[in-house]
Design an enzyme around this catalytic site. Structure first.
Site, PDB file in Angstrom:
ATOM      1  CB  ALA B 236      -0.998   0.002   1.165  1.00 28.71           C
ATOM      2  NE  ARG B 243      14.346   8.853 -13.455  1.00 30.40           N
ATOM      3  CZ  ARG B 243      14.592   7.849 -14.310  1.00 30.40           C
ATOM      4  NH1 ARG B 243      15.805   7.352 -14.403  1.00 30.40           N
ATOM      5  NH2 ARG B 243      13.634   7.346 -15.044  1.00 30.40           N
ATOM      6  CG  ASP B 269       2.223 -13.328   5.188  1.00 29.01           C
ATOM      7  OD1 ASP B 269       3.152 -12.876   4.464  1.00 29.01           O
ATOM      8  OD2 ASP B 269       1.014 -13.280   4.850  1.00 29.01           O
ATOM      9  N   GLY B 270       5.455 -14.885   4.705  1.00 26.59           N
ATOM     10  CA  GLY B 270       5.872 -15.733   3.586  1.00 26.59           C
ATOM     11  C   GLY B 270       5.065 -15.478   2.331  1.00 26.59           C
ATOM     12  CG  ASP B 294      -1.945  -6.131   8.074  1.00 25.59           C
ATOM     13  OD1 ASP B 294      -2.817  -5.614   8.797  1.00 25.59           O
ATOM     14  OD2 ASP B 294      -1.856  -5.906   6.863  1.00 25.59           O
ATOM     15  CG  LEU B 328      -3.212 -15.092  -1.011  1.00 25.32           C
ATOM     16  CD1 LEU B 328      -1.808 -14.602  -1.264  1.00 25.32           C
ATOM     17  CD2 LEU B 328      -3.247 -16.005   0.206  1.00 25.32           C
ATOM     18  CB  CYS B 329      -9.154 -12.465   1.603  1.00 26.20           C
ATOM     19  SG  CYS B 329      -9.459 -13.744   2.780  1.00 26.20           S
ATOM     20  N   GLY B 330      -5.824 -11.846   3.014  1.00 30.53           N
ATOM     21  CA  GLY B 330      -5.196 -11.274   4.211  1.00 30.53           C
ATOM     22  C   GLY B 330      -4.266 -12.265   4.859  1.00 30.53           C
TER      23      GLY B 330
END
Lengths: 273, 404
Positions: B236, B243, B269-270, B294, B328-330
């Protein structure tokens, strides 16, 4: 006097530890019969403490009925300072063994009345029945505890101002700043140690060899306070080869000869003063 | 000799000596005993010489490592609880997660709220408990948003995103109160006047930069105003460009005020951060690295389909997917696993891997006198680990709350 000459400083520590263990165990201490031990600090006895801890871990030796009296402590040094002897004793010995805290005695260099602290220490030794085995090291100038050259050989526990040589030697432990080295110490007297049933003195390294020579080959002299132990009935000195460098061949051969069994077999008994 | 310590005595004032162990202390593993009394780690020397007393109880740790308890600065939920969504059951939700987290060695955490409508903050924030019986402690809430950049919103609802127009006034209107908030993640380019950061820092709140399109210069200005943390590095934010290195460039910035450390959370988390990216961050700026999970609500759940929030998700092979898809959702890797993954990925020392989840977050939050070390007078929050860094047991305030 007996002198045991061993090959290395490491073997001095191990031999001393074995001897101390044997003395404590032979004494058969109990709740009504404590073994009273006088203890030194410094680098020389570290190996002995390590080995004693090892014996304790192996279950061969308990300090449950042992009382200890330390030789000395700096004046005015915070107890948690790494050079304080409280710090030394806790980290190098007491925290590893089963000794009862109330049986441990170290002079309080921060006491409000230092003279009273010293007198109290003498009283406590007396109340404990006197020291059975006093272990000490010596300085390069032949001092025992902080009994600097010129100390009375019948002195008792007291405040002692440290010699300039000692301050300079100790500066390395205080960031090489001589201003930070405590100028005074509380110390047992030569007479206090002489009162012990038995005295065990550890001497290692070439830098102590002249002091060892003064201690055993010359006469009793307050400028080399450890020489006073020539007049103690039961003194055992343990040194390494390096510490004999200033001794005469005759002296070395004499002690090695009469203590042949001790040297070759490591048997700590069977000989007398 | 057993690896499992005896159960704790009920008398908290007892002096307990943990023996046969290695302590994480002064950046190394040292062979020493850990002494605990009344919920604090204590210096045994004065006990011996002044109080003349010995340990009431000795615990043989079987050679285990004793480390400070892990601190998780960013966790959205777990065990089926979503802190941002389950706003009617906040207390129970926090309790459930706090009690679950101790299994992964976490002894304190910052429950994290994603961007939410103002009324949700007003409802949830006052109800977050500080202390949970038998569970990890709550250090304060991490509010991730709503002052973030919609272009880097991630999974945050865009309609709730705001601009920080009017300093503390806007913050209070949004969150209701700043009490209980420990970390605010914001995008610096969405803050009208950066001096608000200094005010937050003075109030004991750590300002984190994230969910942002900021370039390096904007990041540096925020740091100069007191921002000390980057939220989930690499995720994020603008990708590193030579540059304009963006927020990632803060790791090697020469415009950080003297004596200030840039800390950054990183998800090891890999999945969410490539091992090479972990290594880059580690080698560039090791003293700032903080492991965060997270984690989402599926942390700690069994394999299978779960209905959490609005969307069903599926846990398989230790990962969480949108049910029926491969999306993936988290993150659902618990902290102890993140520490292990991180150590393997970077080949760092065991002590460093542990410090990245203990000392570093504590320093970042300026709570290192109480948490994150085994120093004397710290809180007795600690964990026993084997050499593979699996958690053997977890202690909070000197009380055993978990045993594997």
């Amino acid at each position: 006097m007996r002198l045991v000459i061993l090959d290395t400083s490491k073997s001095v520590g191990e031999w001393a530890a074995k001897y101390v263990m044997k003395r404590i165990n032979d004494f058969k201490p109990g709740p009504e019969r404590h073994f009273v031990l006088g203890l030194p600090t410094g680098s020389t006895p570290l190996g002995m403490y390590k080995q004693l801890i090892e014996f304790h871990k192996q279950g061969k030796l308990s300090f449950q009925y042992v009382k200890t009296f330390n030789m000395d402590e700096y004046v005015g040094l915070p107890r948690n300072h790494e050079e304080s002897y409280h710090y030394y004793m806790w980290n190098n010995f007491f925290k590893h063994i089963d000794i009862e805290p109330e049986n441990v005695h170290i002079l309080d260099g921060n006491a409000s009345n230092l003279v009273e602290e010293c007198n109290r220490f003498e009283r406590q030794i007396k109340e404990a029945g006197g020291v059975e085995l006093f272990i000490g090291g010596i300085g390069p100038d032949g001092h025992i505890a902080f009994n600097e050259p010129g100390s009375s050989l019948v002195s008792r526990t007291r405040v002692k101002t440290l010699a300039q040589d000692t301050l300079e030697a100790n500066a390395r432990f205080f960031n090489n700043d001589i201003q930070k080295v405590p100028k005074q110490a509380l110390t047992v007297g030569v007479g206090t140690v002489l009162d012990a049933q038995e005295v065990l003195i550890l001497i290692t390294g070439a830098q102590k060899s002249f002091a060892l020579y003064k201690a055993i080959e010359e006469g009793v002299n307050h400028m080399w306070t450890v020489s006073a132990f020539q007049q103690h009935a039961n003194t055992l000195m343990i040194c390494d080869e390096d510490a004999t460098l200033e001794l005469r061949v005759k002296t070395v051969k004499y002690f090695k000869g009469i203590l042949r069994d001790v040297h070759e077999l490591g048997i700590p008994d069977g000989y007398t003063n | 000799m057993s690896g499992k310590p005896n159960p704790p005595a009920c008398n908290c004032d007892d002096l307990i000596q943990f023996t046969n162990c290695r302590l994480v202390r002064n950046h190394q593993l040292i062979e020493d005993d850990l002494w605990v009394r009344a919920g604090k780690i204590i210096n045994p020397e004065p006990i011996f010489f002044d109080e003349r007393s010995k340990a009431h109880r000795r615990v043989d740790c079987g050679g285990a490592i004793i480390a400070p308890g892990y601190i998780d600065l960013q966790i959205n939920g777990g065990y089926g609880v979503d802190f941002s969504f389950d706003k009617d059951t906040t207390e129970a939700g926090i309790r459930k997660v706090a009690q679950g987290l101790v299994k992964s060695g976490v002894t304190s955490f910052c429950p994290t709220l994603v961007t939410s409508p103002n009324e949700n903050y007003h409802t949830i924030l006052p109800r977050i408990p500080k202390r949970v019986e038998g569970g990890a402690g709550v250090l304060g809430v991490h509010v991730e948003g709503p002052f973030i950049n919609p272009q880097k919103k991630g999974a945050h609802p865009e309609n709730c995103i705001q601009t920080l127009e009017n300093g503390i006034e806007t913050l209070c209107a949004t969150y209701g109160s700043l009490d209980g908030i420990k970390i605010i993640t914001l995008a610096p380019e969405k803050v009208k006047d950066l001096s608000v950061i200094r005010q937050l820092v003075k109030a004991g709140i750590t300002v984190a930069l994230g969910h942002s399109m900021a370039n390096l210069s904007e990041g540096e200005q925020a740091a100069q105003h007191g921002a000390t943390l980057i939220t989930h590095l690499f995720n994020a934010m603008l990708p590193f460009h030579h540059r304009d290195p963006g927020l990632v460039g803060l790791l090697a910035s020469d415009a950080i005020p003297a004596g200030q450390t840039v800390y950054f959370g990183i998800i090891a988390d890999g999945v969410h951060t490539h091992p090479a990216a972990l290594r880059i961050a580690y080698r560039t700026h090791p003293q700032g690295l903080i492991l965060v999970t997270d984690a989402i609500s599926a942390l700690g759940l069994e394999d299978g389909i779960h209905h959490i929030g609005q969307l069903p998700l599926e846990v398989k092979r230790g990962k969480a997917f949108v049910a029926g898809t491969d999306t993936l959702c988290g993150s659902i890797a618990p902290m102890d696993e993140c520490v292990r993954i991180f150590r393997n990925a970077t080949n760092c020392s065991t002590v460093y891997a542990i410090e990245a989840a203990t000392l570093h977050p504590a320093l970042c939050l300026r709570i290192e006198a109480q948490k994150g070390t085994l120093d004397f007078d710290s809180d007795a929050d600690f964990i026993l680990l084997d050499d593979k860094l699996h958690v053997l047991s977890t202690y909070i305030a000197g009380i055993c709350v978990h045993r594997a």
